[in-house]
Design a protein around this motif. Sequence first.
Motif, PDB file in Angstrom:
ATOM      1  N   GLU A   1       0.841  -1.192   0.000  1.00 57.81           N
ATOM      2  CA  GLU A   1       0.000   0.000   0.000  1.00 57.81           C
ATOM      3  C   GLU A   1       0.879   1.246   0.000  1.00 57.81           C
TER       4      GLU A   1
ATOM      5  N   ILE B   1      -0.712   6.321   2.972  1.00 59.26           N
ATOM      6  CA  ILE B   1      -2.013   6.472   3.636  1.00 59.26           C
ATOM      7  C   ILE B   1      -2.570   5.095   3.997  1.00 59.26           C
ATOM      8  N   GLY B   2      -2.490   4.146   3.085  1.00 62.22           N
ATOM      9  CA  GLY B   2      -2.961   2.788   3.354  1.00 62.22           C
ATOM     10  C   GLY B   2      -2.192   2.127   4.477  1.00 62.22           C
TER      11      GLY B   2
ATOM     12  N   VAL C   1      -3.460   3.481   7.759  1.00 60.31           N
ATOM     13  CA  VAL C   1      -4.768   2.910   8.073  1.00 60.31           C
ATOM     14  C   VAL C   1      -4.614   1.482   8.590  1.00 60.31           C
ATOM     15  N   ILE C   2      -3.777   0.677   7.936  1.00 60.76           N
ATOM     16  CA  ILE C   2      -3.534  -0.698   8.380  1.00 60.76           C
ATOM     17  C   ILE C   2      -2.921  -0.689   9.777  1.00 60.76           C
TER      18      ILE C   2
ATOM     19  N   ILE D   1      -3.187   1.647  12.192  1.00 63.01           N
ATOM     20  CA  ILE D   1      -4.161   2.078  13.194  1.00 63.01           C
ATOM     21  C   ILE D   1      -5.174   0.974  13.476  1.00 63.01           C
ATOM     22  N   PHE D   2      -5.724   0.372  12.413  1.00 65.83           N
ATOM     23  CA  PHE D   2      -6.706  -0.686  12.627  1.00 65.83           C
ATOM     24  C   PHE D   2      -6.060  -1.926  13.245  1.00 65.83           C
TER      25      PHE D   2
END
Length: 61
Positions: free
Chosen positions: A35, A38-39, A42-43, A45-46
Motif C-alpha cells: 500500500e 495512507i494505506g 490505516v492498516i 491504526i486498525f
Amino acid sequence: MSNKDNGKKGNTGCFIITFLVIAAGIPSALAHAKEGPIGSVVILIFGIAVAWYVAKALSDN
C-alpha cells in the motif's frame, strides 16, 4: 497479597503478552500489503485497535 490482586496481575500480564503477539504481525501485514503511505497508516491504526480489543477480551480487562 490476596487472590484478587494476584488474578489482576495475571490478567494484566495476559493482556500485555497477547497484545504484543498480535501487534508483532502488523509489520508483516504492511510488508505484504504493498500500500501507499495512507494505506499503511490505516492498516497500522486498525491493526493496533484490533490487537487492543482482542487482548482486552481475552484477558478480562
